[in-house]
Design a protein around this motif. Structure first.
Motif, PDB file in Angstrom:
ATOM      1  N   ARG A 198       0.842  -1.197   0.000  1.00  0.00           N
ATOM      2  CA  ARG A 198       0.000   0.000   0.000  1.00  0.00           C
ATOM      3  C   ARG A 198       0.877   1.247   0.000  1.00  0.00           C
ATOM      4  NH1 ARG A 198      -1.938  -1.525   5.708  1.00  0.00           N
ATOM      5  NH2 ARG A 198       0.339  -1.665   5.711  1.00  0.00           N
ATOM      6  N   VAL A 199       0.217   2.397  -0.088  1.00  0.00           N
ATOM      7  CA  VAL A 199       0.914   3.665   0.072  1.00  0.00           C
ATOM      8  C   VAL A 199       0.601   4.166   1.480  1.00  0.00           C
ATOM      9  CG1 VAL A 199       1.204   6.019  -0.762  1.00  0.00           C
ATOM     10  CG2 VAL A 199       0.690   4.184  -2.383  1.00  0.00           C
ATOM     11  N   ILE A 200       1.641   4.360   2.274  1.00  0.00           N
ATOM     12  CA  ILE A 200       1.499   4.921   3.617  1.00  0.00           C
ATOM     13  C   ILE A 200       1.881   6.393   3.521  1.00  0.00           C
ATOM     14  CG2 ILE A 200       2.133   4.737   6.038  1.00  0.00           C
ATOM     15  CD1 ILE A 200       0.944   2.169   4.934  1.00  0.00           C
ATOM     16  N   ILE A 201       0.987   7.273   3.901  1.00  0.00           N
ATOM     17  CA  ILE A 201       1.283   8.708   3.806  1.00  0.00           C
ATOM     18  C   ILE A 201       1.279   9.306   5.202  1.00  0.00           C
ATOM     19  CG2 ILE A 201       0.706  10.896   2.702  1.00  0.00           C
ATOM     20  CD1 ILE A 201      -0.735   9.415   0.553  1.00  0.00           C
ATOM     21  N   VAL A 243      -4.662  10.449   0.774  1.00  0.00           N
ATOM     22  CA  VAL A 243      -5.027   9.044   1.038  1.00  0.00           C
ATOM     23  C   VAL A 243      -6.424   8.761   0.506  1.00  0.00           C
ATOM     24  CG1 VAL A 243      -5.693   7.446   2.879  1.00  0.00           C
ATOM     25  CG2 VAL A 243      -3.500   8.633   2.992  1.00  0.00           C
ATOM     26  N   ALA A 244      -7.366   9.673   0.799  1.00  0.00           N
ATOM     27  CA  ALA A 244      -8.746   9.480   0.346  1.00  0.00           C
ATOM     28  C   ALA A 244      -8.834   9.454  -1.170  1.00  0.00           C
ATOM     29  CB  ALA A 244      -9.630  10.594   0.914  1.00  0.00           C
ATOM     30  N   THR A 245      -8.079  10.323  -1.818  1.00  0.00           N
ATOM     31  CA  THR A 245      -8.103  10.380  -3.287  1.00  0.00           C
ATOM     32  C   THR A 245      -7.520   9.111  -3.895  1.00  0.00           C
ATOM     33  OG1 THR A 245      -7.903  12.788  -3.239  1.00  0.00           O
ATOM     34  CG2 THR A 245      -7.366  11.699  -5.316  1.00  0.00           C
ATOM     35  N   LEU A 246      -6.409   8.639  -3.346  1.00  0.00           N
ATOM     36  CA  LEU A 246      -5.801   7.414  -3.857  1.00  0.00           C
ATOM     37  C   LEU A 246      -6.729   6.219  -3.675  1.00  0.00           C
ATOM     38  CD1 LEU A 246      -2.118   7.834  -2.591  1.00  0.00           C
ATOM     39  CD2 LEU A 246      -2.902   7.927  -4.969  1.00  0.00           C
ATOM     40  N   ASN A 247      -7.304   6.093  -2.483  1.00  0.00           N
ATOM     41  CA  ASN A 247      -8.213   4.973  -2.234  1.00  0.00           C
ATOM     42  C   ASN A 247      -9.397   4.977  -3.189  1.00  0.00           C
ATOM     43  OD1 ASN A 247      -7.009   3.495  -0.117  1.00  0.00           O
ATOM     44  ND2 ASN A 247      -7.651   5.022   1.377  1.00  0.00           N
ATOM     45  N   SER A 248      -9.908   6.159  -3.499  1.00  0.00           N
ATOM     46  CA  SER A 248     -11.097   6.239  -4.348  1.00  0.00           C
ATOM     47  C   SER A 248     -10.787   6.060  -5.823  1.00  0.00           C
ATOM     48  CB  SER A 248     -11.809   7.584  -4.140  1.00  0.00           C
ATOM     49  OG  SER A 248     -11.026   8.651  -4.641  1.00  0.00           O
ATOM     50  N   THR A 249      -9.505   6.028  -6.162  1.00  0.00           N
ATOM     51  CA  THR A 249      -9.128   5.864  -7.568  1.00  0.00           C
ATOM     52  C   THR A 249      -8.289   4.615  -7.802  1.00  0.00           C
ATOM     53  OG1 THR A 249      -7.271   7.405  -7.190  1.00  0.00           O
ATOM     54  CG2 THR A 249      -9.281   8.317  -8.136  1.00  0.00           C
ATOM     55  N   GLY A 250      -8.381   3.657  -6.875  1.00  0.00           N
ATOM     56  CA  GLY A 250      -7.799   2.345  -7.136  1.00  0.00           C
ATOM     57  C   GLY A 250      -6.423   2.072  -6.569  1.00  0.00           C
ATOM     58  N   THR A 251      -5.864   3.006  -5.785  1.00  0.00           N
ATOM     59  CA  THR A 251      -4.559   2.779  -5.170  1.00  0.00           C
ATOM     60  C   THR A 251      -4.732   2.689  -3.659  1.00  0.00           C
ATOM     61  OG1 THR A 251      -3.372   3.979  -6.923  1.00  0.00           O
ATOM     62  CG2 THR A 251      -2.225   3.691  -4.826  1.00  0.00           C
ATOM     63  N   PRO A 252      -4.593   1.507  -3.057  1.00  0.00           N
ATOM     64  CA  PRO A 252      -4.780   1.355  -1.613  1.00  0.00           C
ATOM     65  C   PRO A 252      -3.797   2.218  -0.829  1.00  0.00           C
ATOM     66  CG  PRO A 252      -4.758  -0.780  -2.695  1.00  0.00           C
ATOM     67  CD  PRO A 252      -4.304   0.218  -3.716  1.00  0.00           C
ATOM     68  N   ALA A 253      -4.314   3.013   0.103  1.00  0.00           N
ATOM     69  CA  ALA A 253      -3.471   3.916   0.877  1.00  0.00           C
ATOM     70  C   ALA A 253      -4.015   4.062   2.288  1.00  0.00           C
ATOM     71  CB  ALA A 253      -3.403   5.286   0.189  1.00  0.00           C
ATOM     72  N   ILE A 254      -3.117   4.311   3.243  1.00  0.00           N
ATOM     73  CA  ILE A 254      -3.549   4.581   4.610  1.00  0.00           C
ATOM     74  C   ILE A 254      -2.758   5.765   5.162  1.00  0.00           C
ATOM     75  CG2 ILE A 254      -4.219   2.203   5.077  1.00  0.00           C
ATOM     76  CD1 ILE A 254      -1.683   1.910   6.753  1.00  0.00           C
ATOM     77  N   PHE A 255      -3.351   6.464   6.121  1.00  0.00           N
ATOM     78  CA  PHE A 255      -2.701   7.608   6.752  1.00  0.00           C
ATOM     79  C   PHE A 255      -2.040   7.177   8.059  1.00  0.00           C
ATOM     80  CE2 PHE A 255      -3.137  10.943  10.051  1.00  0.00           C
ATOM     81  CZ  PHE A 255      -2.195  11.842   9.554  1.00  0.00           C
ATOM     82  N   MET A 256      -0.842   7.694   8.294  1.00  0.00           N
ATOM     83  CA  MET A 256      -0.141   7.446   9.544  1.00  0.00           C
ATOM     84  C   MET A 256       0.388   8.772  10.062  1.00  0.00           C
ATOM     85  SD  MET A 256       3.211   5.041  10.260  1.00  0.00           S
ATOM     86  CE  MET A 256       4.287   6.127   9.288  1.00  0.00           C
TER      87      MET A 256
END
Length: 320
Positions: free
Chosen positions: A45-48, A62-75
């Motif tokens: 995933r992408v950790i931001i 993070v929200a934009t990536l998740n909604s466009t097909g790239t799994p991401a989480i905020f830390m």
């Protein structure tokens, strides 16, 4: 401050930010394309992460990536050094956002991330900062001044960070061939989702299907239109649509005829009415209505009359 002074300050803010954003294009290097490929090819995933206002921007990216097909989480950078580092897996790509790149939290966090051997990407306004020098890739979000009159409050700098994140998301979206159908999977709720998945058939199934024959008298036409409350009726011959009569047609007929007992549906109908397929998206029905300046459109299912979609139906569904 006077109204004119307030407006002038607002304009200066917008111009300052827009000029800085334009400058970002000149700061792009091959690091940007390398980052896109790193994320695209990653099995993780992408950790931001970030702190302060940068953390808020990180959340949005993070929200934009998740909604466009790239799994991401905020830390959050502060929480990371108190246990949240455990959320980073070996295949994850980490993006760290910081205007200065030299905050104490960042200086503590960066070595820990590097110990995990994860790819570290910096979005920073200072490429010569601690973060800039330690990162594997640097996305330069430098701005020469904040929109804040004191050049202190993060304004232009956070806008630049957000734009850089959007540029990443759009590039990844394009590489993944992410379509409107894919978008609908992630946005099933609200008006946005409905424009992507709601079909005409989802509306007609709940509506009546007003119809009259070409030889129906005017009283019958008026009754059918009134009972079905769609403001129109289809005129069918051998189960095929040959016309439409709207409540507007009725009003025009009444204004030009003192005696209408001899008239039939065929005499007042509009021939070759606009139609739409039952399988079409509801938003396409809206396009038909707007392009032709009409309030109703007749619906067909493989050539068979299937009902009426009214402008009010689309408003009710939140399409308009």
């Amino acid at each position: 401050m006077t109204s004119d002074e307030i407006l002038d300050l607002a304009k200066d803010t917008i111009f300052t930010q827009s000029n800085s954003i334009k400058g970002l294009a000149d700061l792009l290097t091959t690091d940007f394309s390398e980052v896109v490929h790193q994320i695209y090819n990653s099995k993780g995933r992408v950790i931001i992460t970030g702190i302060g206002k940068s953390a808020i921007i990180a959340n949005k990216i993070v929200a934009t990536l998740n909604s466009t097909g790239t799994p991401a989480i905020f830390m959050h950078a502060a929480d990371a050094i108190h246990g949240d580092l455990g959320s980073i897996l070996k295949d994850d790509v980490v993006i760290c956002i910081s205007k200065s790149g030299n905050t104490p939290e960042i200086k503590v966090l960066v070595p820990l991330i590097k110990n995990f051997k994860n790819t570290l990407i910096a979005i920073t306004g200072n490429v010569d900062s601690y973060l800039g020098k330690q990162a594997n890739y640097v996305l330069n979000s430098y701005v020469n001044k904040e929109a804040c009159p004191n050049n202190l409050a993060p304004t232009t700098s956070t806008t630049a960070q957000l734009v850089m994140g959007d540029a990443l998301a759009v590039s990844l979206l394009k590489m993944r061939g992410f379509s409107s159908k894919d978008f609908a999977k992630y946005h099933p709720g609200g008006a946005l989702g409905k424009t992507l998945y709601l079909k005409v058939s989802d509306i007609t199934i709940n509506n009546m299907k007003p119809k009259v024959s070409p030889n129906a008298n005017i009283k019958e036409v008026i009754v059918v239109i009134s009972e079905n409350r769609l403001g129109a009726t289809a005129v069918l011959e051998n189960d095929k649509i040959i016309g439409i009569i709207t409540d507007g047609d009725i009003r025009r007929m009444l204004s030009t005829n003192d005696n209408f007992t001899h008239l039939t549906a065929k005499d007042i109908m509009s021939e070759n009415p606009k139609t739409i397929a039952n399988s079409a998206l509801a938003v396409k029905a809206l396009e038909v209505l707007e392009q032709n300046d009409i309030s109703q459109v007749l619906v067909e299912d493989e050539g068979v009359y299937a009902g009426v979609v009214h402008l009010h139906d689309l408003i009710k569904e939140g399409i308009l």
